[in-house]
Structures are given as structure tokens and as C-alpha cells.
Design a protein around this motif. Structure first.
Motif, PDB file in Angstrom:
ATOM      1  N   GLU A  96      -0.522   6.644   2.307  1.00 46.17           N
ATOM      2  CA  GLU A  96      -1.856   7.182   2.573  1.00 46.17           C
ATOM      3  C   GLU A  96      -2.850   6.066   2.901  1.00 46.17           C
ATOM      4  O   GLU A  96      -3.711   6.217   3.776  1.00 46.17           O
ATOM      5  CB  GLU A  96      -2.374   7.988   1.386  1.00 46.17           C
ATOM      6  CG  GLU A  96      -1.554   9.215   1.046  1.00 46.17           C
ATOM      7  CD  GLU A  96      -0.533   8.945  -0.049  1.00 46.17           C
ATOM      8  OE1 GLU A  96      -0.170   9.913  -0.749  1.00 46.17           O
ATOM      9  OE2 GLU A  96      -0.097   7.782  -0.191  1.00 46.17           O
ATOM     10  N   ASP A  97      -2.729   4.941   2.188  1.00 48.79           N
ATOM     11  CA  ASP A  97      -3.624   3.806   2.427  1.00 48.79           C
ATOM     12  C   ASP A  97      -3.364   3.178   3.793  1.00 48.79           C
ATOM     13  O   ASP A  97      -4.293   2.772   4.498  1.00 48.79           O
ATOM     14  CB  ASP A  97      -3.465   2.752   1.331  1.00 48.79           C
ATOM     15  CG  ASP A  97      -3.826   3.277  -0.042  1.00 48.79           C
ATOM     16  OD1 ASP A  97      -4.809   4.034  -0.149  1.00 48.79           O
ATOM     17  OD2 ASP A  97      -3.120   2.947  -1.015  1.00 48.79           O
ATOM     18  N   VAL A  98      -2.084   3.105   4.163  1.00 52.48           N
ATOM     19  CA  VAL A  98      -1.724   2.546   5.471  1.00 52.48           C
ATOM     20  C   VAL A  98      -2.301   3.406   6.589  1.00 52.48           C
ATOM     21  O   VAL A  98      -2.929   2.900   7.527  1.00 52.48           O
ATOM     22  CB  VAL A  98      -0.193   2.435   5.606  1.00 52.48           C
ATOM     23  CG1 VAL A  98       0.191   2.058   7.035  1.00 52.48           C
ATOM     24  CG2 VAL A  98       0.361   1.412   4.619  1.00 52.48           C
ATOM     25  N   GLU A 119      -3.412  -6.988  11.112  1.00 51.96           N
ATOM     26  CA  GLU A 119      -4.040  -6.456   9.908  1.00 51.96           C
ATOM     27  C   GLU A 119      -3.012  -6.107   8.832  1.00 51.96           C
ATOM     28  O   GLU A 119      -3.376  -5.943   7.665  1.00 51.96           O
ATOM     29  CB  GLU A 119      -4.864  -5.211  10.262  1.00 51.96           C
ATOM     30  CG  GLU A 119      -6.128  -5.495  11.052  1.00 51.96           C
ATOM     31  CD  GLU A 119      -7.139  -6.290  10.252  1.00 51.96           C
ATOM     32  OE1 GLU A 119      -7.311  -6.010   9.046  1.00 51.96           O
ATOM     33  OE2 GLU A 119      -7.743  -7.202  10.830  1.00 51.96           O
ATOM     34  N   PHE A 120      -1.761  -5.975   9.225  1.00 50.41           N
ATOM     35  CA  PHE A 120      -0.695  -5.644   8.277  1.00 50.41           C
ATOM     36  C   PHE A 120       0.398  -6.707   8.330  1.00 50.41           C
ATOM     37  O   PHE A 120       1.591  -6.402   8.360  1.00 50.41           O
ATOM     38  CB  PHE A 120      -0.103  -4.265   8.589  1.00 50.41           C
ATOM     39  CG  PHE A 120      -1.034  -3.114   8.311  1.00 50.41           C
ATOM     40  CD1 PHE A 120      -1.068  -2.532   7.044  1.00 50.41           C
ATOM     41  CD2 PHE A 120      -1.870  -2.632   9.302  1.00 50.41           C
ATOM     42  CE1 PHE A 120      -1.923  -1.471   6.783  1.00 50.41           C
ATOM     43  CE2 PHE A 120      -2.727  -1.572   9.046  1.00 50.41           C
ATOM     44  CZ  PHE A 120      -2.765  -0.990   7.781  1.00 50.41           C
ATOM     45  N   ALA A 157      -4.817   5.478   6.495  1.00 50.57           N
ATOM     46  CA  ALA A 157      -6.277   5.397   6.507  1.00 50.57           C
ATOM     47  C   ALA A 157      -6.755   4.100   7.157  1.00 50.57           C
ATOM     48  O   ALA A 157      -7.709   4.101   7.956  1.00 50.57           O
ATOM     49  CB  ALA A 157      -6.821   5.507   5.084  1.00 50.57           C
ATOM     50  N   LYS A 158      -6.095   2.991   6.850  1.00 51.97           N
ATOM     51  CA  LYS A 158      -6.518   1.700   7.390  1.00 51.97           C
ATOM     52  C   LYS A 158      -6.244   1.618   8.894  1.00 51.97           C
ATOM     53  O   LYS A 158      -7.065   1.098   9.657  1.00 51.97           O
ATOM     54  CB  LYS A 158      -5.819   0.561   6.660  1.00 51.97           C
ATOM     55  CG  LYS A 158      -6.329  -0.821   7.042  1.00 51.97           C
ATOM     56  CD  LYS A 158      -5.713  -1.913   6.187  1.00 51.97           C
ATOM     57  CE  LYS A 158      -6.228  -3.286   6.597  1.00 51.97           C
ATOM     58  NZ  LYS A 158      -5.614  -4.371   5.772  1.00 51.97           N
ATOM     59  N   VAL A 159      -5.102   2.137   9.320  1.00 53.07           N
ATOM     60  CA  VAL A 159      -4.814   2.162  10.766  1.00 53.07           C
ATOM     61  C   VAL A 159      -5.827   3.053  11.475  1.00 53.07           C
ATOM     62  O   VAL A 159      -6.308   2.729  12.565  1.00 53.07           O
ATOM     63  CB  VAL A 159      -3.379   2.639  11.040  1.00 53.07           C
ATOM     64  CG1 VAL A 159      -3.131   2.730  12.553  1.00 53.07           C
ATOM     65  CG2 VAL A 159      -2.350   1.696  10.423  1.00 53.07           C
ATOM     66  N   PHE A 165       0.815  -1.196   0.000  1.00 58.88           N
ATOM     67  CA  PHE A 165       0.000   0.000   0.000  1.00 58.88           C
ATOM     68  C   PHE A 165       0.856   1.256   0.000  1.00 58.88           C
ATOM     69  O   PHE A 165       1.963   1.281   0.534  1.00 58.88           O
ATOM     70  CB  PHE A 165      -0.898   0.040   1.247  1.00 58.88           C
ATOM     71  CG  PHE A 165      -1.817  -1.145   1.370  1.00 58.88           C
ATOM     72  CD1 PHE A 165      -2.785  -1.407   0.426  1.00 58.88           C
ATOM     73  CD2 PHE A 165      -1.689  -1.999   2.450  1.00 58.88           C
ATOM     74  CE1 PHE A 165      -3.626  -2.493   0.550  1.00 58.88           C
ATOM     75  CE2 PHE A 165      -2.536  -3.096   2.585  1.00 58.88           C
ATOM     76  CZ  PHE A 165      -3.500  -3.336   1.632  1.00 58.88           C
ATOM     77  N   VAL A 175      -3.286  -4.086  14.979  1.00 57.79           N
ATOM     78  CA  VAL A 175      -2.656  -3.419  13.834  1.00 57.79           C
ATOM     79  C   VAL A 175      -1.662  -4.351  13.171  1.00 57.79           C
ATOM     80  O   VAL A 175      -1.631  -4.492  11.935  1.00 57.79           O
ATOM     81  CB  VAL A 175      -1.969  -2.114  14.280  1.00 57.79           C
ATOM     82  CG1 VAL A 175      -1.193  -1.492  13.124  1.00 57.79           C
ATOM     83  CG2 VAL A 175      -3.006  -1.119  14.812  1.00 57.79           C
ATOM     84  N   ASP A 226      -8.897   3.483  10.640  1.00 56.17           N
ATOM     85  CA  ASP A 226     -10.153   2.732  10.753  1.00 56.17           C
ATOM     86  C   ASP A 226     -10.161   1.841  11.992  1.00 56.17           C
ATOM     87  O   ASP A 226     -11.224   1.545  12.556  1.00 56.17           O
ATOM     88  CB  ASP A 226     -10.368   1.871   9.501  1.00 56.17           C
ATOM     89  CG  ASP A 226     -10.720   2.697   8.269  1.00 56.17           C
ATOM     90  OD1 ASP A 226     -11.127   3.866   8.443  1.00 56.17           O
ATOM     91  OD2 ASP A 226     -10.569   2.176   7.149  1.00 56.17           O
ATOM     92  N   ILE A 227      -8.974   1.391  12.413  1.00 54.76           N
ATOM     93  CA  ILE A 227      -8.853   0.536  13.596  1.00 54.76           C
ATOM     94  C   ILE A 227      -8.865   1.360  14.878  1.00 54.76           C
ATOM     95  O   ILE A 227      -9.552   1.031  15.850  1.00 54.76           O
ATOM     96  CB  ILE A 227      -7.562  -0.308  13.517  1.00 54.76           C
ATOM     97  CG1 ILE A 227      -7.597  -1.236  12.292  1.00 54.76           C
ATOM     98  CG2 ILE A 227      -7.362  -1.120  14.800  1.00 54.76           C
ATOM     99  CD1 ILE A 227      -6.254  -1.898  11.983  1.00 54.76           C
TER     100      ILE A 227
END
Length: 251
Positions: A7-9, A95-96, A11-13, A4, A92, A15-16
Motif C-alpha cells: 500500500e505504501d509503495v 525513489e525506490f 501511494a508513493k508511486v 514498505f 520511480v 505521488d510521482i
């Protein structure tokens, strides 16, 4: 290579973390290392490696911590809040799993007893909270004795002193050469107010008055204040009372 973009990382973090009452602020590891006088605290990663500072807001207690206590079997005898943050950081990481992720808590120490990361410095360079130190006061206004140790304290632009910096998440395989730098908001204006903040934090910290040096949009609830004002050894009864409360949102 990271799957990713940064920016995607982020955003996803988010969300958590955000639903749990936690904030995250991205920064380059090089910004942090540049701030350090003592290189023993430097983080051994390339300059533009992605770091995330994690801050707990007043919402964390009800949105994240209490649901964790109700739904998890935390180890009695250990610090429940530290266990909650360890649980969140592990989410986290899971998820990664395809990334090289390092997490450092605010309470972690090196064998030398130095902290693994200076979280207030990290929050400052990430723009999350301004780190006020003795050097923040004009020299001609500094009336403390030369030998007096004045510890620094961070202030949040929305929450004043009603927050905590919980640690750093490092994505060792995500580079951020184009990450824009956000300067922290200097919300404690003038030498007189800065001196008041540092005086209250260093010499009257037990009354928590330093937290109110500037207005806050939201403060800790009375229940949350009671928990933090109780010594860790005497929190068992409080934790049991949270277990008995109606189940809320899951973690």
C-alpha cells in the motif's frame, strides 16, 4: 525483504505519477500470467509479486510531456514521448533504490520481436481498462470471416479511447497476498456496440472514431491531437514550439 508494505509503495508511486497526468493500477503478476494463452509472454516472477500498470490520461500532455520537453534535452531523432516515459520510470527507480524494480515500456520488444509485456492484458487484470477482443462478442453475432484477424482494443471507463497504456512497473521484492482484485468496467455494452468498436479500431483506426464509441469525461486537446496525428519524423517543429511556450510545472 521490502521496506514498505505494498500500500505504501502504491501511494508513493502515485505521488510521482498522478501530478504528471498518469494513472497507476496495481495487480498481481499471477493474474496477468493466468490470462495468457501463449506462455511465451509470461512474466517470470512469483504469483503475488506487485505489478503496476501505467496509463497516460489526456492530462499527461500538458502536465508531464510538455514540461519535460521544455526542461530537458531530449535526444533528437528518438521518440520524445518514449524518452519522457523512460525519464518518468527512471524517477520511480531512483525513489525506490532499495527495492528490486523492473520497468517494461509498451514499446519494448524481445529478440523474437514479441513485446516484452502485453500491456492491454495487464491493464485488464488490474482493472484499469477493459480489453475488448473478438471473443468479447457472442459467437452467434460474430459475422467476420474465420480467417479475418480482429485485433483487440482497450477502453477506459472515464476516458473512452482517449488514453494510452504506457507500460508496467514490477516490484520484484514486494509481495501482495492480500491485494483485492478489481474487475475492469465493461463500458461497451452489448454485442452491437462491441462490434462497432472492433470494426472502427481494425478498419477505420486512422479517423480515431473508435475513441468515441463511449462518452469520455475528457479527451485529447486539439494540440495533443495534432501532435499524435503528425508522423514522428515531422514532429521537430511542434516540439520546438513547445520549448518556446511559457515554462510550466517541473518534472
Amino acid at each position: 525483504m521490502a521496506q514498505f508494505a505494498w500500500e505504501d509503495v502504491v501511494a508513493k508511486v502515485g505521488d510521482i505519477l498522478v501530478p504528471l497526468g498518469l494513472e497507476l493500477h496495481p495487480f498481481q503478476i499471477g493474474w496477468y500470467n493466468d490470462q495468457l494463452v501463449h506462455k511465451a509472454f509470461a512474466l517470470p516472477h512469483p504469483y503475488d509479486t506487485l505489478g503496476l500498470v501505467v496509463i497516460s490520461t489526456p492530462l499527461m500532455f500538458d502536465n508531464g510531456f510538455k514540461p519535460f520537453i521544455r526542461q530537458s534535452s531530449y535526444a533528437e531523432g528518438g521518440d520524445a514521448l518514449d524518452q519522457f516515459m523512460n525519464h518518468v520510470f527512471n524517477i520511480v527507480k531512483s525513489e525506490f533504490a532499495q527495492h528490486e524494480v523492473e520497468t517494461i515500456h509498451d514499446f519494448e520488444m524481445l529478440p523474437s520481436r514479441r513485446p516484452k509485456v502485453l500491456v492491454q492484458t495487464a491493464a485488464h487484470v488490474a482493472g484499469g481498462a477493459y480489453y475488448y477482443q473478438r471473443s468479447s462478442v457472442s459467437k452467434d453475432k460474430d459475422t467476420w470471416d474465420e480467417g479475418t484477424k480482429i485485433c483487440g482494443v482497450s477502453v477506459h471507463p472515464k476516458y473512452g479511447g482517449w488514453f494510452a497504456i504506457r507500460g508496467v512497473i514490477i516490484f520484484k521484492d514486494v509481495m501482495t497476498p492480500m491485494l483485492p482484485r478489481k474487475e475492469p468496467d465493461d463500458v461497451v455494452k452489448g454485442d452491437e456496440k462491441k462490434i462497432e468498436l472492433l470494426e472502427k479500431f481494425n478498419f477505420h483506426w486512422k479517423d480515431w472514431s473508435f475513441r468515441d464509441v463511449v462518452p469520455a469525461d475528457l479527451k485529447y486537446s486539439e494540440e495533443q491531437k495534432r501532435y499524435f496525428a503528425t508522423s514522428p519524423a515531422n514532429r521537430k517543429e511542434l516540439l520546438e514550439s513547445y520549448r518556446q511556450q511559457e515554462l510550466g510545472s517541473s518534472v
